[in-house]
Write a protein that holds these residues in place. Structure first.
Motif, mmCIF file in Angstrom:
data_model
loop_
_atom_site.group_PDB
_atom_site.id
_atom_site.type_symbol
_atom_site.label_atom_id
_atom_site.label_comp_id
_atom_site.label_asym_id
_atom_site.label_seq_id
_atom_site.Cartn_x
_atom_site.Cartn_y
_atom_site.Cartn_z
ATOM 1 N N LEU A 6 0.834 -1.190 0.000
ATOM 2 C CA LEU A 6 0.000 0.000 0.000
ATOM 3 C C LEU A 6 0.874 1.246 0.000
ATOM 4 N N ARG A 7 0.405 2.263 -0.677
ATOM 5 C CA ARG A 7 1.130 3.517 -0.826
ATOM 6 C C ARG A 7 0.550 4.555 0.132
ATOM 7 N N VAL A 8 1.384 5.053 1.032
ATOM 8 C CA VAL A 8 0.932 5.967 2.075
ATOM 9 C C VAL A 8 1.630 7.314 1.916
ATOM 10 N N ALA A 9 0.854 8.387 1.975
ATOM 11 C CA ALA A 9 1.403 9.736 1.899
ATOM 12 C C ALA A 9 1.171 10.456 3.219
ATOM 13 N N PHE A 10 2.056 11.391 3.541
ATOM 14 C CA PHE A 10 1.981 12.142 4.792
ATOM 15 C C PHE A 10 1.793 13.627 4.492
ATOM 16 N N ALA A 11 0.692 14.173 5.004
ATOM 17 C CA ALA A 11 0.362 15.586 4.809
ATOM 18 C C ALA A 11 0.552 16.324 6.120
ATOM 19 N N VAL A 58 -0.184 20.230 -0.925
ATOM 20 C CA VAL A 58 -1.094 19.105 -0.691
ATOM 21 C C VAL A 58 -1.666 18.613 -2.018
ATOM 22 N N ASP A 59 -1.881 19.514 -2.958
ATOM 23 C CA ASP A 59 -2.336 19.101 -4.294
ATOM 24 C C ASP A 59 -1.337 18.163 -4.940
ATOM 25 N N ALA A 60 -0.050 18.482 -4.829
ATOM 26 C CA ALA A 60 0.986 17.624 -5.407
ATOM 27 C C ALA A 60 1.026 16.277 -4.695
ATOM 28 N N LEU A 61 0.760 16.285 -3.401
ATOM 29 C CA LEU A 61 0.723 15.030 -2.646
ATOM 30 C C LEU A 61 -0.434 14.164 -3.137
ATOM 31 N N ARG A 62 -1.601 14.776 -3.321
ATOM 32 C CA ARG A 62 -2.765 14.034 -3.810
ATOM 33 C C ARG A 62 -2.511 13.464 -5.196
ATOM 34 N N ALA A 63 -1.738 14.192 -6.024
ATOM 35 C CA ALA A 63 -1.441 13.748 -7.386
ATOM 36 C C ALA A 63 -0.589 12.478 -7.409
ATOM 37 N N LEU A 64 0.040 12.139 -6.294
ATOM 38 C CA LEU A 64 0.815 10.893 -6.225
ATOM 39 C C LEU A 64 -0.088 9.667 -6.168
ATOM 40 N N ARG A 65 -1.381 9.886 -5.997
ATOM 41 C CA ARG A 65 -2.390 8.815 -5.948
ATOM 42 C C ARG A 65 -2.079 7.761 -4.872
ATOM 43 N N PRO A 66 -1.936 8.223 -3.632
ATOM 44 C CA PRO A 66 -1.698 7.264 -2.547
ATOM 45 C C PRO A 66 -2.952 6.455 -2.256
ATOM 46 N N ASP A 67 -2.756 5.357 -1.545
ATOM 47 C CA ASP A 67 -3.880 4.534 -1.077
ATOM 48 C C ASP A 67 -4.418 5.029 0.259
ATOM 49 N N LEU A 68 -3.608 5.803 0.966
ATOM 50 C CA LEU A 68 -3.958 6.302 2.296
ATOM 51 C C LEU A 68 -3.166 7.569 2.541
#
Length: 318
Positions: A6-11, A58-68
């Motif tokens: 799973l791909r996780v991003a941190f905002a 945060v837009d750029a983070l969302r563009a990474l298409r994380p799973d969480l």
């Protein structure tokens, strides 16, 4: 976990929790794909340590298409973060405290009203194994009263980079920043309980440098869904020097049941396990493939509202 990680991003990296979260994400077989924080250097260092890319928004983070997405914003960032992330596809979990005042709570409600994704928030203590076990033990009993104590040294909240946590109008001060742990424990034991009345107090110790309080307490009444009568509750919140401490006494018709969470760990375990940090991430990774999160807002809101109301009572503002 098996198959594709799973791909996780941190905002946001507003306090210490995303660091322990990222370590647990990796330990449980998922991967960190990106991080954003207003402090670009902190984001780059986080990315070097845990993987992924440091991104500028945060837009750029969302563009990474994380799973969480695991979000840890500063108070003034919460609404903006939620509006952007709520238009994405990944479920979002917000580390405490998502709102520390009535105004911020209203802003959070507004931001989440248009969200197309599942958003949740909680203290890690919701996932402390001993607390979960206690909830199971008292689930079939009538609860006559509760007494809760949450202690976390507030010195860290007074550092320049985290002083917003000690500010009652920004991060909520000790009564909210530490108090949310107490009210999370209440909700685990009495789901959906609402603080409807109470009296309280607050104190600072001689020579204290806190902008809020070193101790606060309330005697209150809880309205519990499905219960015929209100449940008395005593909550003590302290930020005095020393180790963390989290304890609960539950008075039931069958007797008194008590726990004190093991903050130091025992039998080879540490606070990562005993306080729920590891199990929080495990639960998030289990829920994310279904587009869900843990402690969804429609349930978690009661904890946030209780925390804010209790702080107001203790400070003589409610």
């Amino acid at each position: 976990m098996t198959g594709t990680p799973l791909r996780v991003a941190f905002a946001g990296l507003a306090h210490s929790h995303p660091y322990s979260d990222a370590a647990n994400v990796r330990a449980l077989g998922a991967e960190v794909v990106g991080v954003h924080d207003a402090d670009a250097r902190a984001a780059e260092e986080f990315a070097l340590r845990f993987g992924g890319a440091g991104v500028a928004s945060v837009d750029a983070l969302r563009a990474l298409r994380p799973d969480l997405v695991i979000a840890t914003p500063r108070p003034h960032e919460v609404g903006g973060f939620l509006r952007v992330l709520g238009g994405g596809e990944a479920p979002v979990f917000v580390n405490k405290a998502i709102a520390a005042t009535e105004a911020r709570l209203a802003e959070t409600d507004s931001a989440l009203a248009a969200s197309s994704v599942s958003v949740g928030t909680s203290s890690v203590l919701r996932f402390a194994p001993a607390l979960a076990a206690l909830a199971g033990q008292v689930a079939g009993d009538e609860v006559l009263a509760l007494r809760v104590h949450a202690q976390h040294d507030n010195a860290a909240f007074q550092r320049p980079d985290r002083a917003w946590q000690d500010d009652p109008q920004r991060g909520g001060g000790t009564a909210v920043t530490v108090g949310v742990h107490a009210w999370e424990m209440v909700d685990v034991l009495l789901p959906g309980a609402a603080l409807v009345s109470g009296s309280g107090w607050r104190r600072t110790r001689p020579g204290s440098t806190t902008a809020s309080e070193d101790a606060a307490g309330i005697d209150g009444r809880l309205r519990v869904p499905g219960a015929e009568r209100e449940v008395p509750v005593q909550v003590l919140v302290t930020g005095t020097p020393g180790a963390d401490a989290y304890a609960v006494d539950v008075v039931t018709a069958a007797g008194i049941r008590s726990i004190s969470l093991d903050v130091g760990g025992g039998q080879g375990e540490g606070p990562n396990e005993t306080l729920g940090f590891r199990d929080l991430i495990r639960a998030l990774l289990d829920a994310a493939p279904r587009g869900l999160t843990v402690a969804p807002w429609h349930e978690a809101r009661a904890v946030v509202a209780n925390t804010i109301r209790a702080a107001g009572i203790a400070r003589g503002e409610a």
